[in-house]
Motif scaffolding. Structure first.
Motif, PDB file in Angstrom:
ATOM      1  N   ASP A   1       3.240   1.691  -8.291  1.00 52.09           N
ATOM      2  CA  ASP A   1       3.158   2.836  -7.398  1.00 52.09           C
ATOM      3  C   ASP A   1       3.855   4.008  -8.087  1.00 52.09           C
ATOM      4  O   ASP A   1       5.025   3.911  -8.447  1.00 52.09           O
TER       5      ASP A   1
ATOM      6  N   GLU B   1      -5.605   4.970 -13.486  1.00 47.67           N
ATOM      7  CA  GLU B   1      -5.344   5.123 -12.057  1.00 47.67           C
ATOM      8  C   GLU B   1      -6.386   4.350 -11.255  1.00 47.67           C
ATOM      9  O   GLU B   1      -7.554   4.291 -11.632  1.00 47.67           O
TER      10      GLU B   1
ATOM     11  N   ASP C   1       4.894   6.799  -6.897  1.00 47.06           N
ATOM     12  CA  ASP C   1       5.934   7.468  -6.113  1.00 47.06           C
ATOM     13  C   ASP C   1       7.235   6.669  -6.095  1.00 47.06           C
ATOM     14  O   ASP C   1       8.320   7.212  -6.276  1.00 47.06           O
ATOM     15  N   THR C   2       7.125   5.353  -5.852  1.00 52.78           N
ATOM     16  CA  THR C   2       8.323   4.532  -5.689  1.00 52.78           C
ATOM     17  C   THR C   2       8.657   3.711  -6.938  1.00 52.78           C
ATOM     18  O   THR C   2       9.714   3.099  -7.004  1.00 52.78           O
TER      19      THR C   2
ATOM     20  N   ASP D   1      -3.210   1.010   4.241  1.00 59.04           N
ATOM     21  CA  ASP D   1      -2.444   1.946   3.421  1.00 59.04           C
ATOM     22  C   ASP D   1      -3.122   2.033   2.054  1.00 59.04           C
ATOM     23  O   ASP D   1      -3.124   1.069   1.296  1.00 59.04           O
ATOM     24  N   LYS D   2      -3.721   3.202   1.760  1.00 60.74           N
ATOM     25  CA  LYS D   2      -4.387   3.395   0.470  1.00 60.74           C
ATOM     26  C   LYS D   2      -3.493   4.259  -0.404  1.00 60.74           C
ATOM     27  O   LYS D   2      -3.109   5.351  -0.006  1.00 60.74           O
ATOM     28  N   ARG D   3      -3.160   3.736  -1.581  1.00 63.74           N
ATOM     29  CA  ARG D   3      -2.274   4.462  -2.494  1.00 63.74           C
ATOM     30  C   ARG D   3      -2.864   4.490  -3.890  1.00 63.74           C
ATOM     31  O   ARG D   3      -3.467   3.520  -4.342  1.00 63.74           O
ATOM     32  N   ASP D   4      -2.631   5.618  -4.579  1.00 64.22           N
ATOM     33  CA  ASP D   4      -2.994   5.696  -5.990  1.00 64.22           C
ATOM     34  C   ASP D   4      -1.937   4.957  -6.787  1.00 64.22           C
ATOM     35  O   ASP D   4      -0.748   5.237  -6.646  1.00 64.22           O
ATOM     36  N   MET D   5      -2.379   4.001  -7.588  1.00 64.66           N
ATOM     37  CA  MET D   5      -1.454   3.233  -8.416  1.00 64.66           C
ATOM     38  C   MET D   5      -1.967   3.203  -9.847  1.00 64.66           C
ATOM     39  O   MET D   5      -3.147   3.411 -10.097  1.00 64.66           O
TER      40      MET D   5
ATOM     41  N   GLN E   1      -3.874  -1.650   1.078  1.00 64.17           N
ATOM     42  CA  GLN E   1      -3.048  -2.747   1.591  1.00 64.17           C
ATOM     43  C   GLN E   1      -3.025  -2.728   3.107  1.00 64.17           C
ATOM     44  O   GLN E   1      -3.119  -1.660   3.722  1.00 64.17           O
TER      45      GLN E   1
ATOM     46  N   LEU F   1      -7.202   3.095  -6.828  1.00 63.53           N
ATOM     47  CA  LEU F   1      -6.801   3.172  -5.430  1.00 63.53           C
ATOM     48  C   LEU F   1      -6.594   1.741  -4.933  1.00 63.53           C
ATOM     49  O   LEU F   1      -7.509   0.924  -5.013  1.00 63.53           O
TER      50      LEU F   1
END
Length: 187
Positions: A84, A110, A86-87, A66-70, A115, A112
């Motif tokens: 995160d 920012e 979004d959440t 799971d790759k997310r922009d944080m 996880q 990436l």
């Protein structure tokens, strides 16, 4: 599970409990004998690169990454805190996992974050970042054409080699993969 026909660059395989990313692959059909797939794999955690051959049609276990922009918030002891967008969940990532990315990480930047099953595998920064030179020896008149370099300390604390004409307070672009100076940023 994935078949060798599903292979593509960036796919993460779970081989013997370790995660490997496919960086290159080639389907080979020799004139004699069965077809096979020649791959170059990179270990997600250690960065080790190996070549591995799979028989065509064989099933291989894949891993969901799971790759997310944080957004990087702050450093808490030896851990880096990311949020995160979004959440609004905050996660603590150990310094060993962040690795050399810490040299170019500014608050509110920012990144990436990858996880697997809740475990952070790595933090990936953009290819280049803009940072301010916090200290370097002053440049001298006529230094512009010599092509020499001098050490400079960036606002993150990292030290890189910069051209002689740069001064303290200049904003520069730095390659996050190898720490190379890419140019001056006019603000």
């Amino acid at each position: 599970m994935a078949s060798t026909s599903d292979f593509k660059n960036g796919l993460v395989l779970n081989l013997d409990g370790q995660l490997w990313t496919i960086t290159e692959f080639q389907h080979v059909k020799p004139g004699k004998g069965p077809a096979f797939v020649r791959t170059t794999l990179k270990n997600v955690l250690s960065g080790k690169v190996v070549d591995k051959t799979f028989n065509a049609g064989v099933k291989v276990e894949t891993a969901t990454v799971d790759k997310r922009d944080m957004t990087y918030l702050y450093k808490d002891g030896s851990e880096f805190v990311f949020m995160d967008g979004d959440t609004y969940d905050q996660i603590h990532i150990p310094a060993e996992t962040v690795g050399s990315a810490a040299d170019y990480l500014l608050e509110n930047q920012e990144a990436l974050v990858a996880q697997n099953e809740g475990v952070v595998l790595y933090v990936e920064l953009p290819a280049s970042v803009e940072l301010v030179v916090s200290h370097t020896e002053p440049g001298l008149q006529g230094d512009r054409s010599t092509g020499g370099t001098k050490p400079a300390t960036l606002e993150t604390g990292a030290e890189i080699a910069v051209p002689l004409f740069l001064n303290t307070g200049d904003k520069i672009k730095v390659d996050t993969r190898d720490g190379r100076y890419l140019g001056r940023v006019n603000s």
